[in-house]
Design an enzyme around this catalytic site. Structure first.
Site, PDB file in Angstrom:
ATOM      1  N   ASN A  21       0.767  -1.144  -0.022  1.00 22.64           N
ATOM      2  CA  ASN A  21       0.063   0.013  -0.006  1.00 22.64           C
ATOM      3  C   ASN A  21       0.765   1.201  -0.019  1.00 22.64           C
ATOM      4  O   ASN A  21       2.005   1.409   0.586  1.00 22.64           O
ATOM      5  CB  ASN A  21      -0.948   0.160   1.120  1.00 22.64           C
ATOM      6  CG  ASN A  21      -0.491   0.759   2.335  1.00 22.64           C
ATOM      7  OD1 ASN A  21      -0.676   1.932   2.483  1.00 22.64           O
ATOM      8  ND2 ASN A  21       0.005  -0.040   3.371  1.00 22.64           N
ATOM      9  N   SER A  59       5.420   5.008   9.290  1.00 24.93           N
ATOM     10  CA  SER A  59       5.134   4.667   7.698  1.00 24.93           C
ATOM     11  C   SER A  59       5.987   5.139   6.464  1.00 24.93           C
ATOM     12  O   SER A  59       6.537   6.041   6.698  1.00 24.93           O
ATOM     13  CB  SER A  59       3.585   5.438   7.500  1.00 24.93           C
ATOM     14  OG  SER A  59       3.288   5.563   6.187  1.00 24.93           O
ATOM     15  N   THR A  90       4.727   8.686   3.743  1.00 22.17           N
ATOM     16  CA  THR A  90       4.523   9.984   4.096  1.00 22.17           C
ATOM     17  C   THR A  90       6.317  10.404   4.113  1.00 22.17           C
ATOM     18  O   THR A  90       6.825  10.213   5.041  1.00 22.17           O
ATOM     19  CB  THR A  90       4.249  10.628   5.597  1.00 22.17           C
ATOM     20  OG1 THR A  90       2.765  10.127   5.394  1.00 22.17           O
ATOM     21  CG2 THR A  90       4.415  12.081   5.821  1.00 22.17           C
ATOM     22  N   LYS A 138       5.206   3.180  17.299  1.00 20.80           N
ATOM     23  CA  LYS A 138       5.177   2.193  16.275  1.00 20.80           C
ATOM     24  C   LYS A 138       6.711   2.293  15.380  1.00 20.80           C
ATOM     25  O   LYS A 138       6.866   3.442  14.609  1.00 20.80           O
ATOM     26  CB  LYS A 138       3.886   2.203  15.501  1.00 20.80           C
ATOM     27  CG  LYS A 138       3.750   1.138  14.629  1.00 20.80           C
ATOM     28  CD  LYS A 138       2.463   1.011  14.091  1.00 20.80           C
ATOM     29  CE  LYS A 138       2.146  -0.094  12.770  1.00 20.80           C
ATOM     30  NZ  LYS A 138       0.842  -0.198  12.265  1.00 20.80           N
ATOM     31  N   ASN A 189       5.684  -1.628  11.580  1.00 21.66           N
ATOM     32  CA  ASN A 189       4.886  -1.205  10.559  1.00 21.66           C
ATOM     33  C   ASN A 189       5.154  -1.982   9.022  1.00 21.66           C
ATOM     34  O   ASN A 189       5.718  -3.130   9.132  1.00 21.66           O
ATOM     35  CB  ASN A 189       5.036   0.378  10.272  1.00 21.66           C
ATOM     36  CG  ASN A 189       3.997   0.940   9.717  1.00 21.66           C
ATOM     37  OD1 ASN A 189       3.300   0.752   8.799  1.00 21.66           O
ATOM     38  ND2 ASN A 189       3.566   2.202  10.460  1.00 21.66           N
TER      39      ASN A 189
HETATM   40  C1  LIG Z   1      -3.909  -0.887   3.487  1.00 23.82           C
HETATM   41  C2  LIG Z   1      -3.139  -0.496   4.590  1.00 23.82           C
HETATM   42  C3  LIG Z   1      -3.045   0.668   5.271  1.00 23.82           C
HETATM   43  C4  LIG Z   1      -2.281   0.939   6.517  1.00 23.82           C
HETATM   44  N1  LIG Z   1      -2.532   2.003   7.051  1.00 23.82           N
HETATM   45  C5  LIG Z   1      -1.793   2.204   8.333  1.00 23.82           C
HETATM   46  C6  LIG Z   1      -1.899   3.386   8.848  1.00 23.82           C
HETATM   47  O1  LIG Z   1      -2.443   4.210   8.752  1.00 23.82           O
HETATM   48  N2  LIG Z   1      -1.070   3.370  10.024  1.00 23.82           N
HETATM   49  C7  LIG Z   1      -0.141   2.596  10.579  1.00 23.82           C
HETATM   50  O2  LIG Z   1       0.548   2.855  11.429  1.00 23.82           O
HETATM   51  N3  LIG Z   1       0.006   1.317   9.738  1.00 23.82           N
HETATM   52  C8  LIG Z   1      -0.808   1.271   8.582  1.00 23.82           C
HETATM   53  N4  LIG Z   1      -0.727  -0.037   8.080  1.00 23.82           N
HETATM   54  C9  LIG Z   1       0.250  -1.106   8.934  1.00 23.82           C
HETATM   55  C10 LIG Z   1      -0.282  -2.066   9.601  1.00 23.82           C
HETATM   56  O3  LIG Z   1      -1.181  -1.365  10.650  1.00 23.82           O
HETATM   57  C11 LIG Z   1       0.548  -3.111   9.917  1.00 23.82           C
HETATM   58  O4  LIG Z   1       1.325  -2.563  10.824  1.00 23.82           O
HETATM   59  C12 LIG Z   1       1.143  -4.015   8.831  1.00 23.82           C
HETATM   60  O5  LIG Z   1       0.220  -4.092   7.777  1.00 23.82           O
HETATM   61  C13 LIG Z   1       1.520  -5.229   9.197  1.00 23.82           C
HETATM   62  O6  LIG Z   1       0.479  -6.021   9.647  1.00 23.82           O
HETATM   63  P1  LIG Z   1      -0.215  -6.997   8.785  1.00 23.82           P
HETATM   64  O7  LIG Z   1       0.860  -7.964   8.196  1.00 23.82           O
HETATM   65  O8  LIG Z   1      -0.894  -8.030   9.665  1.00 23.82           O
HETATM   66  O9  LIG Z   1      -1.108  -6.551   7.657  1.00 23.82           O
HETATM   67  C14 LIG Z   1      -1.488  -0.314   6.914  1.00 23.82           C
HETATM   68  C15 LIG Z   1      -1.360  -1.504   6.363  1.00 23.82           C
HETATM   69  C16 LIG Z   1      -2.283  -1.697   5.135  1.00 23.82           C
HETATM   70  C17 LIG Z   1      -2.042  -3.059   4.564  1.00 23.82           C
END
Ligand SMILES: Cc1cc2nc3c(=O)[nH]c(=O)nc-3n(C[C@H](O)[C@H](O)[C@H](O)COP(=O)(O)O)c2cc1C
Length: 363
Positions: free
Chosen positions: A119, A184, A187, A217, A246
């Site tokens: 993403n 993230s 940004t 985080k 993240n």
């Molecule tokens: C579509 C998408 C949007 C995300 N948006 C954020 C966000 O706004 N802030 C954030 O801290 N992490 C964001 N993440 C990261 C997730 O919170 C998480 O840390 C990361 O996806 C790893 O977990 P997973 O493997 O279970 O997806 C996003 C992840 C995805 C897939």
């Protein structure tokens, strides 16, 4: 692709572009509170309430260790629905002080074969004011609610701290914990705040302005030893916990994918685990560790808990495993506790660390 988790709905959703599918999902979930019989049927089926899963952390009762990761419900629109789906705590956001559209579409991509997502959203959200209104309307909520904070894209990096302070001020008292998101990849310049001085100053000032628990985080792209050093510094500066991790920008993990955005899901799993291990080795017992990244089964969640995480979160597995994933994982955890003769989640937390007993339980 098996679609084993939820064959009917996923066949439909996977035909749509991923972001359209996400929007459609949110719209369905937003209907749920208006359909009380369906909501309570789902809650009965998916909310696993068992004293063995429950922990008291941050002064709050967490009914289970599995939460929804930031990014799924950025604007706090589907809190009752995600609670009914069985998540034991929810992290809203990332929210920025002013609403912003994020990066141009398309900016969300699925890799079903690898059960992974990429993403490049860039903190699309409606801003602090809209979230504050929704949080007020939600009160009192039934599971712990965190809010993940970021800075606006147009805020110069050297003024980033002001964005976090503005959000703390606006949202203080409306949630149970805050996450300072400096990890993230979408940004520009945000990750440059992953540094002792900047984060230390930010946390000390944030502590003065708010008494809500603060966590940080971190990125999986820090070398594990570096993540441990930085985590220690943020805890010394007043953070009560650290979230690991993240998304990653190590595109080598997903050969052939365009090198834009952050990767999540299965390809992130081992890197996220290695970061947790390094941080737990140094900090276990001194703060709350939250593990995120590639968790899609009870076994994987259990491995994170045993490695020292008190809580875990997921996002990508919801896409690939479907709406029953939280229930399946938390029920599976009960079986794993039974198998190993452990009386509670708290007894599993840190069980794989050397000399776990002598370090004391996390707060
Ligand atoms: C579509 C998408 C949007 C995300 N948006 C954020 C966000 O706004 N802030 C954030 O801290 N992490 C964001 N993440 C990261 C997730 O919170 C998480 O840390 C990361 O996806 C790893 O977990 P997973 O493997 O279970 O997806 C996003 C992840 C995805 C897939």
């Amino acid at each position: 692709v098996s679609f084993s988790g939820y064959p009917l709905l996923s066949r439909l959703l996977f035909r749509l572009d991923p972001e359209t599918a996400h929007r459609a999902t949110l719209s369905l979930l937003r209907l749920l509170p208006y359909l009380p019989p369906l909501r309570s049927t789902l809650a009965k089926r998916w909310q696993v309430r068992d004293a063995r899963l429950s922990q008291k952390l941050l002064g709050l009762r967490f009914p289970g260790p599995l939460g929804l990761a930031a990014g799924f419900d950025k604007d706090g629109r589907v809190v009752p629905a995600m609670t009914a789906l069985g998540f034991s705590f929810l992290e809203l956001g990332t929210v920025t002080p002013v609403g912003q559209p994020g990066n141009p579409r398309p900016r969300l991509f699925r890799y079903p074969e690898q059960a992974s997502l990429r993403n490049a959203l860039g903190f699309n959200n409606q801003g602090g004011e809209a979230l504050s209104r929704r949080l007020k309307a939600l009160h009192p909520w039934s599971v712990p609610l965190g809010v993940n904070l970021g800075r606006n894209k147009t805020t110069p990096p050297e003024r980033a701290a002001d964005d976090y302070y503005a959000l703390l001020e606006r949202l203080d008292g409306l949630c149970d914990y805050f996450v300072i998101n400096v990890s993230s990849p979408n940004t520009p310049g945000l990750r440059e705040m992953q540094e002792e001085r900047a984060l230390g100053d930010l946390l000390r000032e944030a502590r003065r302005r708010s008494s809500t628990p603060l966590l940080v985080k971190l990125s999986p792209d820090l070398a594990p030893a570096r993540a441990a050093e930085l985590a220690e510094a943020v805890v010394e500066a007043g953070a009560i916990g650290v979230l690991l991790t993240n998304t990653t920008i190590d595109y080598g993990l997903l050969p052939g994918a365009p090198e834009v955005g952050g990767l999540s899901g299965r390809v992130l799993r081992e890197r996220s685990f290695a970061t947790l291990q390094a941080v737990a080795k140094r900090l276990y017992g001194r703060c709350i560790l939250v593990s995120i990244g590639g968790i899609d089964s009870a076994e994987e969640a259990y491995r994170r808990l045993r490695a020292g995480a008190s809580l875990v979160q997921l996002y990508s597995a919801l896409v690939f495993e479907g709406p029953g994933v939280a229930a399946r994982i938390q029920r599976g955890l009960l079986e794993l506790l039974d198998r190993d003769g452990l009386g509670s989640i708290a007894a599993a937390v840190g069980a794989d660390l050397p000399a776990a007993g002598s370090r004391g339980a996390p707060r």
